[in-house]
Design a protein around this motif. Structure first.
Motif, PDB file in Angstrom:
ATOM      1  N   PRO B  65       0.868  -1.207   0.053  1.00 30.02           N
ATOM      2  CA  PRO B  65       0.003  -0.052   0.076  1.00 30.02           C
ATOM      3  C   PRO B  65       0.905   1.285   0.076  1.00 30.02           C
ATOM      4  O   PRO B  65       0.427   2.627  -0.609  1.00 30.02           O
ATOM      5  N   THR B  66       2.041   1.290   0.415  1.00 28.96           N
ATOM      6  CA  THR B  66       2.815   2.464   0.696  1.00 28.96           C
ATOM      7  C   THR B  66       4.291   2.095   0.146  1.00 28.96           C
ATOM      8  O   THR B  66       4.884   0.947   0.197  1.00 28.96           O
ATOM      9  N   LYS B  67       4.879   3.164  -0.363  1.00 30.00           N
ATOM     10  CA  LYS B  67       6.565   2.978  -0.540  1.00 30.00           C
ATOM     11  C   LYS B  67       7.307   2.233   0.705  1.00 30.00           C
ATOM     12  O   LYS B  67       8.319   1.549   0.394  1.00 30.00           O
ATOM     13  N   ALA B  68       7.031   2.678   1.853  1.00 26.02           N
ATOM     14  CA  ALA B  68       7.345   1.987   2.949  1.00 26.02           C
ATOM     15  C   ALA B  68       7.355   0.683   2.957  1.00 26.02           C
ATOM     16  O   ALA B  68       8.300  -0.146   3.404  1.00 26.02           O
ATOM     17  N   ASP B  69       5.998   0.163   2.716  1.00 23.50           N
ATOM     18  CA  ASP B  69       5.848  -1.381   2.631  1.00 23.50           C
ATOM     19  C   ASP B  69       6.964  -1.900   1.661  1.00 23.50           C
ATOM     20  O   ASP B  69       7.236  -3.025   1.750  1.00 23.50           O
ATOM     21  N   LEU B  70       7.129  -1.266   0.460  1.00 22.19           N
ATOM     22  CA  LEU B  70       8.119  -1.682  -0.703  1.00 22.19           C
ATOM     23  C   LEU B  70       9.532  -1.928  -0.058  1.00 22.19           C
ATOM     24  O   LEU B  70      10.182  -2.804  -0.242  1.00 22.19           O
ATOM     25  N   PHE B  71       9.897  -0.765   0.651  1.00 18.85           N
ATOM     26  CA  PHE B  71      11.135  -0.741   1.235  1.00 18.85           C
ATOM     27  C   PHE B  71      11.503  -1.727   2.178  1.00 18.85           C
ATOM     28  O   PHE B  71      12.474  -2.413   2.251  1.00 18.85           O
ATOM     29  N   ILE B  72      10.283  -2.057   3.052  1.00 16.99           N
ATOM     30  CA  ILE B  72      10.415  -2.962   4.098  1.00 16.99           C
ATOM     31  C   ILE B  72      10.471  -4.345   3.410  1.00 16.99           C
ATOM     32  O   ILE B  72      11.150  -5.432   3.808  1.00 16.99           O
ATOM     33  N   ALA B  73       9.752  -4.512   2.268  1.00 17.06           N
ATOM     34  CA  ALA B  73       9.999  -5.823   1.552  1.00 17.06           C
ATOM     35  C   ALA B  73      11.170  -6.121   0.742  1.00 17.06           C
ATOM     36  O   ALA B  73      11.771  -7.256   1.012  1.00 17.06           O
ATOM     37  N   ILE B  74      11.814  -5.087   0.262  1.00 24.01           N
ATOM     38  CA  ILE B  74      13.220  -5.221  -0.260  1.00 24.01           C
ATOM     39  C   ILE B  74      14.141  -5.600   0.716  1.00 24.01           C
ATOM     40  O   ILE B  74      15.016  -6.549   0.637  1.00 24.01           O
ATOM     41  N   TYR B  75      14.050  -4.778   1.938  1.00 19.31           N
ATOM     42  CA  TYR B  75      14.886  -5.054   2.996  1.00 19.31           C
ATOM     43  C   TYR B  75      15.071  -6.556   3.550  1.00 19.31           C
ATOM     44  O   TYR B  75      16.014  -7.263   3.820  1.00 19.31           O
ATOM     45  N   THR B  76      13.633  -7.004   3.811  1.00 21.26           N
ATOM     46  CA  THR B  76      13.472  -8.277   4.465  1.00 21.26           C
ATOM     47  C   THR B  76      13.846  -9.399   3.480  1.00 21.26           C
ATOM     48  O   THR B  76      14.505 -10.382   3.951  1.00 21.26           O
ATOM     49  N   THR B  77      13.466  -9.206   2.238  1.00 17.49           N
ATOM     50  CA  THR B  77      13.772 -10.248   1.394  1.00 17.49           C
ATOM     51  C   THR B  77      15.491 -10.702   1.309  1.00 17.49           C
ATOM     52  O   THR B  77      15.961 -11.710   1.337  1.00 17.49           O
ATOM     53  N   GLU B  78      15.981  -9.496   1.265  1.00 20.14           N
ATOM     54  CA  GLU B  78      17.633  -9.547   1.257  1.00 20.14           C
ATOM     55  C   GLU B  78      18.357  -9.933   2.489  1.00 20.14           C
ATOM     56  O   GLU B  78      19.274 -10.399   2.614  1.00 20.14           O
ATOM     57  N   ARG B  79      17.708  -9.570   3.596  1.00 22.82           N
ATOM     58  CA  ARG B  79      18.407  -9.357   4.911  1.00 22.82           C
ATOM     59  C   ARG B  79      18.524 -10.816   5.523  1.00 22.82           C
ATOM     60  O   ARG B  79      19.389 -11.161   6.036  1.00 22.82           O
TER      61      ARG B  79
END
Lengths: 204, 204
Positions: B65-79
């Protein structure tokens, strides 16, 4: 809270031209200050500052080439003499007083929103990053550096620890600004003790 | 460095619909990851993610729903599993190893740019601020909390100091991320000693 530009009745201002007159500059800064407080970083635009100040966008860009420059100008205008630098003769007491004053200042004045905007902007452009790191930070940590250096002179810490303690202090204060927890002042005292190197070690 | 979505030759993907298929989601995340690394926060837009992933903008908004959700998803996938949690039996050694690994990870992977974007976005919208403070931070400090809690159990610090030390550690690491100084690793060791409460006091 908003600062309106005062034009003397004798000298009627007709329009804001590209000449950098004190009135025109004050009008632009007042508009920028109001806008960042009302709308925050996401709602801040030079277009809207220009509209509110009745100034041309190109004029504003001539004075403040980037948003970062505008944010720093807002901060600097407000910051002078707003946060007293204590000198109690004790490092923890100085840090607690200074940090409490600064957090309250950030929370109550557009300068806090301007700093949040500056940090956000620095994540997007190299110019803003450089303005934040190379210009804003050294100037704006001069007070806490003095507090720590005075303490080192009194023997409360070692001189070579000053830079690291400044980083710890800036990082901690920015964290609370950036996550909107400046009102949680109860953390200031124990954390300043840790920064001062007075964290209580467990009894062995 | 970029991760391309692999579609098996057997199953030909025709288009990315609103159904949340693993392929479609991976394509969106890969596009978002590439975009934040290439262009940073200022150049990041859902429009461009949609274009690159061949996905509809409304579909992406339904998933994130927000850019923040996308950023968290990128971070989580990689982390996941990228930064090992050391357990040397010594607090300073654990903190130094973990912080060094994390800073290198931030510097080398899109997750670092995603976190910078998340913090910047949190300065603009309340939803992003809440995502950062209430969701991202508690999850992403679990490792350093474990390091500090284990040390408290060994008697290296007091249990009531853990939260403040996490704030100091997060603030310090974010500061270096936000001002682009993750490569200055020489500060890690002395600062971790200070966070551990081992700053050397001047000889009296």
């Amino acid at each position: 809270m908003t600062t309106k530009t005062k034009t003397s009745t004798a000298k009627k201002r007709t329009s804001i031209g590209s000449r950098r007159s004190p009135d025109a500059e004050a009008a632009v800064l007042a508009a920028a200050r109001d806008l960042i407080s009302e709308r925050g970083y996401a709602g801040f635009s030079v277009d809207e500052v220009a509209r509110r100040a009745g100034a041309g966008k190109t004029t504003i860009y001539r004075w403040y080439p980037t948003k970062a420059d505008l944010f720093i100008a807002i901060y600097t205008t407000e910051r002078s003499a707003s946060v007293p630098v204590p000198d109690t003769g004790n490092l923890v007491a100085d840090l607690v007083q200074y940090t409490t004053s600064l957090w309250r200042f950030w929370a109550a004045h557009p300068a806090g929103a301007a700093l949040r905007g500056l940090i956000a902007e620095a994540q997007g452009t190299p110019e803003a990053l450089s303005a934040l790191r190379d210009r804003f930070l050294p100037e704006r940590t001069a007070d806490v550096r003095r507090i720590l250096t005075d303490a080192a002179n009194r023997g409360e810490l070692q001189a070579h620890e000053v830079d690291d303690k400044i980083s710890l202090w800036v990082g901690f204060s920015w964290l609370k600004l950036l996550i909107g927890e400046l009102h949680k002042e109860e953390v200031i005292s124990p954390v300043m003790m840790q920064i001062a190197g007075l964290s209580s070690r467990p009894k062995q």
